[in-house]
Every structure is written in structure tokens, then in C-alpha cells.
Design a protein around this motif. Structure first.
Motif, PDB file in Angstrom:
ATOM      1  N   ARG A 113       0.851  -1.195   0.000  1.00 21.44           N
ATOM      2  CA  ARG A 113       0.000   0.000   0.000  1.00 21.44           C
ATOM      3  C   ARG A 113       0.876   1.229   0.000  1.00 21.44           C
ATOM      4  NH1 ARG A 113      -5.455  -0.710   3.193  1.00 21.44           N
ATOM      5  NH2 ARG A 113      -6.010   0.588   1.450  1.00 21.44           N
ATOM      6  N   VAL A 114       0.458   2.228  -0.747  1.00 20.26           N
ATOM      7  CA  VAL A 114       1.200   3.486  -0.832  1.00 20.26           C
ATOM      8  C   VAL A 114       0.215   4.632  -0.668  1.00 20.26           C
ATOM      9  CG1 VAL A 114       2.647   4.960  -2.281  1.00 20.26           C
ATOM     10  CG2 VAL A 114       2.935   2.473  -2.364  1.00 20.26           C
ATOM     11  N   GLU A 115       0.583   5.586   0.166  1.00 18.33           N
ATOM     12  CA  GLU A 115      -0.174   6.821   0.343  1.00 18.33           C
ATOM     13  C   GLU A 115       0.844   7.946   0.386  1.00 18.33           C
ATOM     14  OE1 GLU A 115      -3.311   7.792   0.305  1.00 18.33           O
ATOM     15  OE2 GLU A 115      -2.758   9.814   0.878  1.00 18.33           O
ATOM     16  N   GLY A 116       0.988   8.659  -0.708  1.00 22.27           N
ATOM     17  CA  GLY A 116       1.954   9.750  -0.759  1.00 22.27           C
ATOM     18  C   GLY A 116       3.370   9.245  -0.535  1.00 22.27           C
ATOM     19  N   ASP A 117       3.992   9.750   0.521  1.00 23.17           N
ATOM     20  CA  ASP A 117       5.379   9.398   0.824  1.00 23.17           C
ATOM     21  C   ASP A 117       5.508   8.314   1.890  1.00 23.17           C
ATOM     22  OD1 ASP A 117       6.362  11.164  -1.046  1.00 23.17           O
ATOM     23  OD2 ASP A 117       6.389  12.834   0.367  1.00 23.17           O
ATOM     24  N   MET A 118       4.421   7.567   2.132  1.00 24.96           N
ATOM     25  CA  MET A 118       4.515   6.438   3.057  1.00 24.96           C
ATOM     26  C   MET A 118       3.986   5.198   2.348  1.00 24.96           C
ATOM     27  SD  MET A 118       1.587   7.022   5.908  1.00 24.96           S
ATOM     28  CE  MET A 118      -0.146   6.972   5.506  1.00 24.96           C
ATOM     29  N   ALA A 119       4.557   4.060   2.747  1.00 28.64           N
ATOM     30  CA  ALA A 119       4.132   2.793   2.157  1.00 28.64           C
ATOM     31  C   ALA A 119       4.206   1.711   3.214  1.00 28.64           C
ATOM     32  CB  ALA A 119       5.019   2.439   0.960  1.00 28.64           C
ATOM     33  N   GLN A 120       3.457   0.657   2.986  1.00 30.94           N
ATOM     34  CA  GLN A 120       3.430  -0.495   3.872  1.00 30.94           C
ATOM     35  C   GLN A 120       3.522  -1.746   3.007  1.00 30.94           C
ATOM     36  OE1 GLN A 120       3.230  -0.368   7.266  1.00 30.94           O
ATOM     37  NE2 GLN A 120       3.485  -2.564   7.310  1.00 30.94           N
TER      38      GLN A 120
END
Length: 176
Positions: A113-120
Motif C-alpha cells: 500500500r502506498v499513500e503519498g510518501d509512506m508505504a506499507q
């Protein structure tokens, strides 16, 4: 590398039975669609992180981790005495640079998962030291994107004995 092979499997995953809910259901829903460029970049950062773990260059891992991060180890190696150990990434990197031996970590990516400048990136893994399987578990890897690309910021992972690898999804170990 298993991590690289996991992406096509992620995309082609079959639906789960209706009674299976939660993370598995989320992974299947995400797997139905091709990974975006951002997801591929985040997965590529985890690929590089895994390669650094197996590298003879013990300083390489530091290039793929943010030293300000934290590692949470959910250790269930002794079922009668489970514990959570917390290690600052900076401390882990110091220890890692002094290690000897051969290390191999193999991970499949169930969720990216990616949201802007963070990912999991989440999924099962197996860990070998000098060729012997020491443990398996689930990795939950948080990434942050900065000027120099994606880095592992924080990670949480479970550790179970080799006999429980299939139970956490590291079923490839049974074939080795």
C-alpha cells in the motif's frame, strides 16, 4: 529471489472463501488490480532491503533503512514465553555491521500500500543463517520516501519456530 517472484503471485491471487476476512481479504482485493508504479517502487525498495540482508557487505543495510526508525520483534519462538523486543534501527545497524555468517531472508508480498510518501509492505518471510532455517514469521515493513528514495523506516515482525513456517504463510520452506 522469492520477493521478486511474489509480485506476479500477488497480482494473480485467487479469491478467499467468504468466511475469511481482514488482512487476507484486503490482500486479495488489492491483488485483483495490477500494482501501480508507486507500489512497484515501494516493493522494489523492499527487494533492495532483502538483498542487503543477504549481502556480504554488512554496511549495505544502512543504505536502505532510516536510522531514526524502530524495530518491533514479536518473538514467539518459545510459545510459553512470548515477548516483544524493541530495537532502535540505529542500534540494529551497529550490531548488523559487526555480524558474521551468511544471512538470507525471503519474503512474499501479500499487501503493498502506498499513500503519498509512506508505504506499507506486509507478508510472510523465512530467515536462514549459514544455510539453516532459524525462523519464519510475518513482516510488516513501513517505508518513507525522501529525497533519496524509499527507505525502511519502521518494521514489526513476528518470529515463530521453523515447524510453524507454513502456519504463517512461509509454505515454500516445506519444499526446500
Amino acid at each position: 529471489m522469492k520477493a521478486l517472484l511474489a509480485l506476479p503471485a500477488l497480482i494473480a491471487a485467487a479469491p478467499l472463501p467468504a468466511q475469511d476476512q481482514g488482512i487476507e481479504a484486503t490482500a486479495v482485493a488489492e491483488a485483483a488490480a495490477p500494482l501501480t508504479d508507486a507500489q512497484m517502487e515501494a516493493a522494489g525498495a523492499v527487494d533492495a532491503f532483502m538483498a542487503a540482508i543477504g549481502s556480504d557487505d554488512k554496511t549495505l543495510l544502512a543504505r536502505h533503512m532510516d536510522p531514526r526508525g524502530t524495530i518491533f520483534i514479536h518473538n514467539r519462538m518459545d510459545a510459553a514465553n512470548p515477548r516483544v523486543d524493541v530495537v532502535p534501527v540505529a542500534q540494529h545497524l551497529e550490531r548488523w555491521a559487526a555480524r558474521t555468517g551468511d544471512y538470507e531472508e525471503v519474503m512474499e508480498y501479500d499487501v503493498v500500500r502506498v499513500e503519498g510518501d509512506m508505504a506499507q509492505v506486509w507478508g510472510p518471510y523465512s530467515f536462514r543463517y549459514n544455510g539453516g532455517l532459524t525462523h519464519c514469521g510475518i513482516n510488516s515493513i513501513s517505508l518513507v520516501r525522501g529525497a533519496d528514495g524509499w527507505k525502511v523506516a519502521n518494521t514489526s515482525f513476528s518470529m515463530v519456530p521453523p515447524a510453524q513456517c507454513a502456519e504463517v504463510g512461509a509454505d515454500w520452506e516445506a519444499a526446500r
